[in-house]
Design a protein around this motif. Structure first.
Motif, short mmCIF file in Angstrom:
data_model
loop_
_atom_site.label_atom_id
_atom_site.label_comp_id
_atom_site.label_asym_id
_atom_site.label_seq_id
_atom_site.Cartn_x
_atom_site.Cartn_y
_atom_site.Cartn_z
N MET A 142 0.80 -1.22 0.00
CA MET A 142 0.00 0.00 0.00
C MET A 142 0.84 1.27 0.00
O MET A 142 0.31 2.36 -0.23
N LEU A 143 2.13 1.12 0.24
CA LEU A 143 3.00 2.29 0.10
C LEU A 143 3.04 2.79 -1.34
O LEU A 143 3.21 3.98 -1.58
N ALA A 144 2.83 1.87 -2.29
CA ALA A 144 2.90 2.23 -3.71
C ALA A 144 1.85 3.26 -4.10
O ALA A 144 2.19 4.36 -4.58
N PRO A 145 0.53 2.98 -3.93
CA PRO A 145 -0.46 3.99 -4.30
C PRO A 145 -0.40 5.24 -3.44
O PRO A 145 -0.88 6.30 -3.85
N MET A 146 0.19 5.13 -2.25
CA MET A 146 0.28 6.27 -1.35
C MET A 146 1.28 7.31 -1.86
O MET A 146 1.03 8.51 -1.80
N THR A 253 -6.35 7.91 4.70
CA THR A 253 -7.11 6.69 4.40
C THR A 253 -6.17 5.51 4.17
O THR A 253 -6.40 4.40 4.66
N VAL A 254 -5.11 5.75 3.40
CA VAL A 254 -4.12 4.69 3.16
C VAL A 254 -3.49 4.26 4.48
O VAL A 254 -3.27 3.06 4.72
N PHE A 255 -3.21 5.23 5.35
CA PHE A 255 -2.65 4.91 6.67
C PHE A 255 -3.64 4.05 7.48
O PHE A 255 -3.22 3.12 8.18
N ALA A 256 -4.94 4.35 7.36
CA ALA A 256 -5.95 3.55 8.06
C ALA A 256 -5.97 2.12 7.53
O ALA A 256 -6.11 1.16 8.30
N LEU A 257 -5.81 1.97 6.23
CA LEU A 257 -5.76 0.64 5.62
C LEU A 257 -4.54 -0.13 6.12
O LEU A 257 -4.64 -1.32 6.47
N MET A 258 -3.40 0.53 6.16
CA MET A 258 -2.18 -0.12 6.62
C MET A 258 -2.28 -0.50 8.10
O MET A 258 -1.84 -1.56 8.51
N THR A 307 -15.80 8.77 10.16
CA THR A 307 -16.48 7.51 9.83
C THR A 307 -15.77 6.77 8.70
O THR A 307 -15.74 5.53 8.69
N ILE A 308 -15.20 7.51 7.76
CA ILE A 308 -14.54 6.90 6.60
C ILE A 308 -13.30 6.11 7.02
O ILE A 308 -13.08 4.98 6.54
N LEU A 309 -12.48 6.65 7.91
CA LEU A 309 -11.21 5.99 8.25
C LEU A 309 -11.42 4.61 8.85
O LEU A 309 -10.84 3.63 8.36
N PRO A 310 -12.24 4.45 9.90
CA PRO A 310 -12.46 3.08 10.41
C PRO A 310 -13.23 2.20 9.43
O PRO A 310 -13.02 0.98 9.41
N LEU A 311 -14.10 2.80 8.62
CA LEU A 311 -14.83 2.01 7.62
C LEU A 311 -13.89 1.41 6.60
O LEU A 311 -13.96 0.21 6.29
#
Length: 396
Positions: A142-146, A253-258, A307-311
């Motif tokens: 996920m670092l790539a798209p970030m 958002t990417v950080f939340a995914l990671m 709400t988006i980040l935990p979602l």
């Protein structure tokens, strides 16, 4: 599989292979206007090359998936990366949009030969802890798209859009070099070499226990692409943030995914993929419902972000555990199963744009409703298993 290669070396290598397509997609996004001018075409034609790439990638997964269960995986990775390098070099000499589009189609198609083997390799390496390996690889990948759009913009300041593809070529050459030296070949393929190409797909679709997880993987992908498709409009137009603030929100958002993948990798060995999927689904149901309320009441941007980040984190947790549960059903058809996951994921994800366009009303509500409904379908698909597990626990 040979165990002479450390997981600390192999997992970053697998992540770097998986990062090829995200880089191929995101690096050139800032260069689209320049490409349109240079190839004497319009922006929609250049934007279409992104859709063409996704189509080519999905077709490649369909073709190479069964082959990954029949032939040595390292060979397919080498073929995929080598073909990608040739296509990327050829892009430097494209002088019209038709040639550029055709090369992007081939670039995507051949790259899938490399990426389709990665989940199977992780499954072979981690066995019942497949979700842990998938989480680690996803977290690194996920670092790539970030960072890719920022790198693409920096390259444009220095040179031209062609330089972006030069950098991409250098990256893939490095990945190919390490692959040839470090990636071991699979030792589990001979048992199913007699199975036909279409027979492998029949085996995957006939597996009843994998169907509900396929639905989960597919529907969270629709929710994910709904976010990707709508969030530029929601943040930039509805709430009027600057491009800089938008980039910060996207990075958050990417950080939340990671973070979600890190949490999953730490807990999944003890809790198991079924339970982690359940935890992710509970959070997704709650936060997607809150997102619908927030957008319906037209509350400030802060509430959207909260709400988006935990979602988004919960969506990634559902996806990685659903994929792990699917792969655990197929010890000898992991390539085919990966192809099915990828095609369903990209296929349903491609519907997000048309659905959002149809229900467009100038607000953030259509995208929140689509994410909420997607999560509800996942809940309905997983509910029988959750009730059955509870019944089994009560009996024991």
């Amino acid at each position: 599989m040979q165990n002479t290669i450390s997981k600390k070396i192999l997992l970053p290598l697998l992540a770097s292979i998986m990062a090829v397509s995200p880089l191929a997609i995101d690096l050139y996004l800032p260069a689209m206007p320049q490409i349109a001018d240079d190839l004497s075409t319009n922006m929609p034609a250049v934007q279409n090359t992104l859709s063409i790439y996704l189509i080519g990638y999905a077709l490649g997964l369909l073709f190479f998936g069964p082959l990954a269960d029949k032939y040595p995986r390292r060979n397919l990775v080498i073929i995929g990366l080598s073909g990608f390098i040739l296509a990327t070099i050829a892009l430097l000499f494209a002088r019209d949009i038709e040639t550029f589009t055709g090369l992007r189609l081939f670039q995507a198609f051949i790259s899938s030969a490399a990426t389709v083997v990665v989940p199977g390799t992780i499954r072979e390496l981690y066995k019942k802890d497949t979700a842990k390996g998938l989480s680690y690889v996803s977290m690194i990948m996920m670092l790539a798209p970030m960072i890719a759009p920022a790198i693409g913009s920096a390259i444009l300041l220095i040179h031209s859009w062609q330089a972006i593809f030069v950098v991409l070529t250098i990256y893939v050459i490095a990945v190919l070099t390490f692959t040839a030296k470090l990636l071991p070949n699979s030792g589990e393929l001979k048992a199913t070499q007699h199975v036909s190409f279409f027979g492998r797909y029949k085996t995957v679709f006939a597996n009843k226990s994998a169907r509900f997880d396929l639905i989960a993987s597919m529907m969270v992908s629709l929710a994910f692409f709904a976010y990707i498709t709508a969030v530029p409009f929601v943040y930039l137009t509805v709430f009027g943030v600057s491009e800089f603030v938008f980039s910060l929100l996207f990075a958050a958002t990417v950080f939340a995914l990671m973070t979600a993948h890190l949490i999953n990798s730490k807990l999944v060995v003890r809790k198991g993929s079924k339970r982690m999927l359940k935890y992710g689904l509970i959070v997704a149901v709650i936060t997607s419902s809150l997102l619908v309320v927030v957008t319906s009441l037209e509350l400030p941007l802060t509430y959207i972000v909260l709400t988006i980040l935990p979602l988004m984190g919960s969506i990634s947790m559902i996806a990685v555990n659903a994929d792990a549960l699917i792969l655990q059903n197929f010890s000898h058809q992991t390539g085919t199963a990966t192809a099915v996951i990828g095609v369903l994921r990209f296929g349903i994800g491609g519907l997000a744009g048309p659905i959002l366009a149809y229900f467009y009303n100038g607000t953030a509500q259509p995208f929140s409703m689509l994410m909420w409904l997607s999560i509800l379908v996942v809940l309905l698909a997983q509910l029988p298993r959750m009730l059955n597990d509870k019944k089994t626990k009560d009996i024991s």
